[in-house]
Design an enzyme around this catalytic site. Sequence first.
Site, short mmCIF file in Angstrom:
data_model
loop_
_atom_site.label_atom_id
_atom_site.label_comp_id
_atom_site.label_asym_id
_atom_site.label_seq_id
_atom_site.Cartn_x
_atom_site.Cartn_y
_atom_site.Cartn_z
N LYS A 117 0.82 -1.20 0.00
CA LYS A 117 0.00 0.00 0.00
C LYS A 117 0.86 1.27 0.00
CE LYS A 117 -4.06 -2.19 0.84
NZ LYS A 117 -3.73 -3.61 0.97
C1 LIG Z 1 -4.40 -4.73 0.52
C2 LIG Z 1 -3.63 -6.00 0.47
C3 LIG Z 1 -3.95 -7.01 -0.43
C4 LIG Z 1 -5.13 -6.92 -1.37
O1 LIG Z 1 -4.96 -5.93 -2.34
P1 LIG Z 1 -6.24 -5.37 -3.14
O2 LIG Z 1 -5.71 -4.26 -3.96
O3 LIG Z 1 -7.20 -4.89 -2.07
O4 LIG Z 1 -6.79 -6.51 -3.92
C5 LIG Z 1 -3.13 -8.12 -0.46
N1 LIG Z 1 -2.09 -8.27 0.39
C6 LIG Z 1 -1.77 -7.32 1.28
C7 LIG Z 1 -0.63 -7.54 2.20
C8 LIG Z 1 -2.52 -6.15 1.37
O5 LIG Z 1 -2.21 -5.20 2.25
#
Ligand SMILES: *Cc1c(COP(=O)(O)O)cnc(C)c1O
Length: 468
Positions: A117
């Site tokens: 993120k």
């Molecule tokens: C947010 C997240 C996901 C999922 O990603 P999306 O874009 O919501 O599909 C997968 N793994 C981790 C560690 C995350 O923080």
Amino acid sequence: MADNSTDYISTRGNADALDFKGVTLTGLASDGGLYVPRNWPRFTQEQIESMRGLDYVDLAARVMAPFTSGILTEDELKDLCKAAYGSFAHAAVTPLKQLDSQHFLLELFHGPTLAFKDVALQLLGQLFERFLSGTDKKITIVGATSGDTGSAAIDAVAGRDQIEIFMIHPHERVSDVQRRQMTTILAPNVHNIAIQGSFDDAQAMVKRMFSDREVNGPLTLSAVNSINWARLMAQVVYYFYAALRLGAPQRAVAFSVPTGNFGDVFAGYVAAQMGLPIERLIVATNVNDILHRALSKGDYSMLGVTPTAAPSMDIQVSSNFERLLFDLEGRDGSTTAARMKWFEQMGKMVLSADMRKKASLMKSARADADEMALAMRWAHEACNEIIDPHTAIALHAARAAGVPADVPVVTLATAHPAKFRDAVERATGVRPSMPQRLGNMFEREERFDILPGDYDAVRDYVLARAVR
Ligand SMILES: *Cc1c(COP(=O)(O)O)cnc(C)c1O
């Protein structure tokens, strides 16, 4: 709107078109839809070849420039990317690591909060600052988090004067590291709310606040969830980065993506629309498998959420799926609006065979707890790599997918294993150590309020505390 600027339209066809600055500050469209560029920009093969030697920051500016035209130049983007990615702990920003002759990990967790993120949110923080500075505007961010978005967003905006952030997480359903990464940030513009409910409850509250005129009106709401287009845009970059290093555009590459809200894998779909040769996108889910059922059988129906060791994928409705539906139905907003209205009432919808055929770049897979643990053990024992539970789900899917041997398969490693050390230790016997850059998180004071899983309680809380 400047004449030459890229414009963005709502997936529900009934909101004003906005330019890049508008979509970045707004988040959700006023008709409840999500913004997408009116057309997908496309690079030629020669243009992609010319990106080969670029480092991450230069590549990021090149890939994102078509989305920001009229608002930010490639050079301006470069400066923002330099500031955003300077805080990453690896010189390559998102390094590739080889596991065996076919499989690679793309490590997306070298940012300040240890999950992918950060790649998008560090840039979003810079974009907010740039678009607000020199104005007297204030924005109020309301966000829902299953763990990782919250800490990454708070890190990106803590202490900025023109921004206030309210982050809602499901009480006791995030890991201790995830919670402390949010609640130990004591900057006055940061407000953490734990609700007695699930992530989906939190996400529904956020969506409702955007359309609630008693909130979004007196306050100018902005989004940090992947409903915000700028986040997806930033994530397109690392698909290019990895594929170029593995032989694109001459050779197609497959990606396996641990999926929750469908933002990350949708960014891969966008990269393919822009001309990057992608052999397939593997949409990996855990037992919360609405996307796997939708893509493999056409059954998109809500079944409730089962908590797992990969909490960022414990989702029953994936907001970004609407962006794909919009494309699959010929980019007609009124069709998508009708479909989403039906879904909101019935809790289910069916994808026709024709729509699934159009989505055939995406293959889906589901991994249960045992398959996840086995993938963590394989990475440890065969490749000497400790991986986190989310990454393990995608690695399981990657290895089970039967991709032809001449196609490299890149698994997106979305979180640092230390973020989920209990689950990692259970599967592998190894307890990952905390990277130095997290500091003394376990000794610091925490601040958050627990509220009932009730919209009015959360809305009143936000209205009482937001500085106008
Ligand atoms: C947010 C997240 C996901 C999922 O990603 P999306 O874009 O919501 O599909 C997968 N793994 C981790 C560690 C995350 O923080």
